[in-house]
Design an enzyme around this catalytic site. Structure first.
Site, PDB file in Angstrom:
ATOM      1  CG  ASN A  55      -0.252   0.274   2.515  1.00 21.32           C
ATOM      2  OD1 ASN A  55       0.935   0.009   2.678  1.00 21.32           O
ATOM      3  ND2 ASN A  55      -0.993   0.793   3.478  1.00 21.32           N
ATOM      4  CE1 TYR A  56       3.772   1.611   4.032  1.00 18.65           C
ATOM      5  CE2 TYR A  56       5.930   0.714   3.542  1.00 18.65           C
ATOM      6  CZ  TYR A  56       4.937   0.999   4.450  1.00 18.65           C
ATOM      7  OH  TYR A  56       5.109   0.658   5.770  1.00 18.65           O
ATOM      8  CB  ALA A  57       3.467   6.274  -0.592  1.00 14.36           C
TER       9      ALA A  57
END
Length: 328
Positions: A55-57
């Site tokens: 889930n970055y970023a």
């Protein structure tokens, strides 16, 4: 560089550097050229443990994330990097739609999500196996049995090596590990939590729980690590986003208590004695503590990373450690 073994099974355990590099902002806030330069400097210094997440970023451009993993994949291919570098990633906190977040719309930890997210990470990173896969945040809506079995299935298939957990209450970590052990399945062996020398208040509600912040190391987790020395602890935000150098950056509510000035004063005294920076003393304190930890550091330039790399060789004396531990 110094190294430490994470994991207990020879089939999946890995030797990693005692300083981990965080890639959270690579590919978004940190451009590609700068990210590559930081990664090159880290590996040239003997660093072998890189941290990212699926889930970055997401918050940088209103996406669902993946930019960090994609950049690491491009760097690996351009440099011919193989399995000598251990890459850890995470599942569970990817927003289900652009413009949302893990607070209101997280993917969760169902068996289906674990598998689909792991497959996305493998593709982005250009790997055939994920060395370490963390459960990023809690998912109280899914039975722990399903989560435990979902992770274990990936280990059995060879898709994942070591299992990790981040930002969970200690009781849920132990319950999940107990379920895995009772079923003869692999369980969590690597933990990742926020921890540093300064102590935050523990009476404040967290963004995901009115009872506090699940992701902060407290007495319960420290006691757990003493009792289970085979577990490895990786700690994020060890330098409090520059708060040791610029105290005005510290959250006034979280660190606004009498212990903070006393510990900052002790830290500055020890740094002067050791001819080191306050940041280096914090990292050395974590690395060489009675409960050893692997600091996870970020950097916005290769030069900034050098300060953290130098901390690996800093050996605090017993007297210096005692002074730090007694403060506040």
């Amino acid at each position: 560089m110094k190294y430490r073994t994470i994991g207990t099974d020879p089939k999946t355990s890995r030797e990693v550097s005692v300083l981990s590099l965080g890639a959270m902002h690579f590919g978004t806030a940190t451009d590609e050229a700068t990210s590559f330069a930081i990664l090159d400097r880290y590996t040239e210094a003997g660093g072998t443990f890189i941290d990212t997440s699926g889930n970055y970023a997401f918050w940088a451009n209103g996406t669902q994330g993946g930019e960090s993993e994609e950049l690491l994949g491009r760097w690996r291919r351009s440099r011919g990097v193989g399995d000598e570098i251990v890459i850890a990633t995470k599942v569970g906190a990817r927003p289900l739609a652009p413009g949302t977040s893990f607070i209101d719309n997280a993917e969760g930890l169902s068996a289906r999500v674990i598998r689909e997210s792991a497959e996305r990470s493998l593709s982005r990173l250009g790997l055939s196996r994920l060395d370490v896969l963390y459960a990023h945040i809690e998912d109280p809506a899914v039975p722990l049995e399903e989560t435990v079995e979902g992770f274990a299935a990936l280990v059995a298939e060879g898709t994942v090596g070591l299992l990790g957990v981040s930002n969970h209450w200690a009781w849920r970590v132990e319950r999940a590990r107990g379920l895995a052990a009772a079923a003869g399945l692999p369980g969590y062996e690597v933990l990742q939590y926020q921890h540093s020398y300064l102590r935050p208040r523990t009476d404040l509600p967290g963004v995901l729980s009115p009872d506090g912040m699940q992701g902060v190391v407290g007495g319960d987790l420290l006691s757990y690590l003493r009792a289970e020395p085979e577990l490895s602890m990786v700690v994020y935000s060890p330098l409090l986003k520059g708060g040791y150098v610029y105290p005005d950056r510290l959250d006034a509510l979280e660190y606004g208590h009498p212990g903070t000035p006393a510990r900052l004063a002790a830290l500055r005294e020890v740094a002067k004695d050791a001819d080191a920076t306050v940041n280096q003393v914090v990292l050395a304190w974590l690395i060489g503590g009675e409960v050893p930890m692997i600091p996870l550091v970020g950097a916005s330039s290769a030069a900034q990373l050098d300060e953290s790399l130098a901390a690996v060789d800093l050996e605090l004396t017993a007297e210096q450690r005692a002074r730090l531990d007694a403060a506040g």
